[in-house]
Scaffold this active site. Structure first.
Site, PDB file in Angstrom:
ATOM      1  N   ASP A 172      41.665  39.412  42.640  1.00  0.00           N
ATOM      2  CA  ASP A 172      42.616  39.633  43.721  1.00  0.00           C
ATOM      3  C   ASP A 172      43.218  38.292  44.150  1.00  0.00           C
ATOM      4  OD1 ASP A 172      44.100  40.975  45.639  1.00  0.00           O
ATOM      5  OD2 ASP A 172      42.527  40.820  47.166  1.00  0.00           O
ATOM      6  N   THR A 178      33.923  36.627  48.557  1.00  0.00           N
ATOM      7  CA  THR A 178      32.529  36.195  48.692  1.00  0.00           C
ATOM      8  C   THR A 178      32.444  34.679  48.833  1.00  0.00           C
ATOM      9  OG1 THR A 178      31.849  38.050  47.302  1.00  0.00           O
ATOM     10  CG2 THR A 178      30.242  36.295  47.652  1.00  0.00           C
ATOM     11  N   HIS A 209      38.219  39.338  52.416  1.00  0.00           N
ATOM     12  CA  HIS A 209      37.648  40.656  52.160  1.00  0.00           C
ATOM     13  C   HIS A 209      36.463  40.880  53.092  1.00  0.00           C
ATOM     14  CE1 HIS A 209      39.274  40.309  47.774  1.00  0.00           C
ATOM     15  NE2 HIS A 209      40.224  40.686  48.628  1.00  0.00           N
TER      16      HIS A 209
END
Length: 371
Positions: A311, A190, A215
């Site tokens: 992650d 994000t 992502h």
């Protein structure tokens, strides 16, 4: 806003979500998914932006899930109005199409914090994957720095697969062959689309080869790569199986595929794998970082950027243990200070660096283009 200030909330306080979509079935499915999480709740639903505006007049949501194609007013126009009048974290919930990915990039540039695909309900696995992704994105959006408040991150971390399922662990060897090319591996979530723009547009045409995991759903990564390619001096493309990492080029992992690096003499090539999500993501930053630790060692630089969760944190530690130089984005310049914070906590970052300085650090403080 001070970088270290967080508004603490009680465990009972939930993240309130407004769903805006003209499809009744999508509104129903999203409502059920969000209601399944104990820390989330649906504040209201709306069939178009005009109805949504009425809902917002009565109560301000923490996060909005917004469709793009709707009657009376499209979602992109509504997003721009929200950002101009009263910024609220917005997640675009889009149909998975190549054509729509261009509009998605416009939405990110207009202020949306993330994008998810509309949930599939054809199989139990697809629905569960959608639930995990949608709930995680809702939490991340609620933490976005431009939101009205900053919430504390949840203490509980759900169990998740490690990189072991894709790359079995083995003893790390420090160092790297001097005949091997230098490479840079970057992970982000994000807020990462803007962070990557800042870094890549500052890179000169002779920069080291770069491998990136951002992502993002499939098809959107190709459009994102094309967008960056048009802005940068370097070449940017979505990675394909067997691609060689070359100086002056950045390869972005395709959505829904793990990206690994494999040594070929002094060079490296891309290997793509399906496999299960790792650290709740596919592609996973941890998978990329572990492959760099095993195959590149001290010839690699690892960079972990903005994003919620962890992650990339353990992978950055592995890169550091293998002799790589490791950088984490600092809290003040992160949209969400989750992934870098966890890497710092684990001792995986050699340096904590503001976003505007990362390109220079990658290049050894050579002069970079103004971003």
């Amino acid at each position: 806003m001070a970088g270290n200030s967080l508004d603490r909330t009680t465990p009972a306080e939930k993240i309130r979500v407004l769903i805006v979509d003209d499809s009744a079935s999508v509104r129903k499915t999203l409502t059920e998914i969000i209601a399944s999480a104990p820390d989330l709740e649906v504040m209201a639903t709306a069939s178009d932006p005009y109805v949504a505006a009425e809902r917002i007049r009565n109560e301000i949501p923490d996060v909005i899930f917004l469709d793009i194609e709707m009657p009376r007013m499209d979602g992109l126009t509504f997003l721009r109005k929200i950002m101009a009048q009263r910024p609220i974290p917005v997640v675009i919930c889009s149909t998975l199409t190549e054509e729509g990915s261009s509009t998605f990039l416009q939405a990110l540039e207009a202020g949306a914090v993330d994008v998810v695909t509309k949930p599939r309900v054809d199989t139990a696995r697809a629905l569960n994957d959608a639930r995990i992704r949608i709930c995680d994105v809702a939490r991340a959006a609620a933490h976005a720095r431009f939101s009205r408040t900053r919430r504390a991150f949840p203490n509980k971390v759900e169990s998740k697969l490690s990189a072991d399922v894709i790359i079995p662990p083995r003893p790390l060897r420090r160092g790297g062959s001097p005949l091997s090319d230098r490479i840079v591996c970057i992970g982000s979530s994000t807020g990462g689309t803007e962070a990557l723009r800042v870094i890549l547009t500052a890179m000169p045409a002779d920069c080291p080869a770069i491998a990136i995991v951002q992502h993002m759903p499939e098809t959107f990564t190709a459009a994102f790569a094309r967008r960056l390619d048009g802005l940068c001096d370097i070449t940017v493309k979505e990675a394909a199986e067997g691609d060689l990492l070359r100086p002056g080029q950045a390869l972005i992992a395709p959505g829904d595929r793990h990206m690994l690096l494999e040594r070929m003499g002094r060079h490296y090539r891309v290997v793509l794998k399906q496999g299960p999500p790792v650290s709740r993501h596919r592609p996973s930053v941890n998978v990329l970082f572990r492959s760099a630790a095993y195959n590149a060692g001290a010839n690699a630089t690892g960079v972990l950027l903005t994003g919620m969760g962890d992650d990339g944190a353990s992978g950055l530690c592995e890169m550091k243990s293998a002799g790589a130089r490791t950088l984490a984005q600092d809290e003040a310049s992160c949209v969400v200070f989750g992934m870098p914070r966890e890497a710092i906590r684990l001792g995986g970052a050699d340096e904590v660096v503001a976003l505007e300085r990362i390109a220079g650090e990658i290049l050894g403080n050579r002069e970079t283009r103004a971003s």
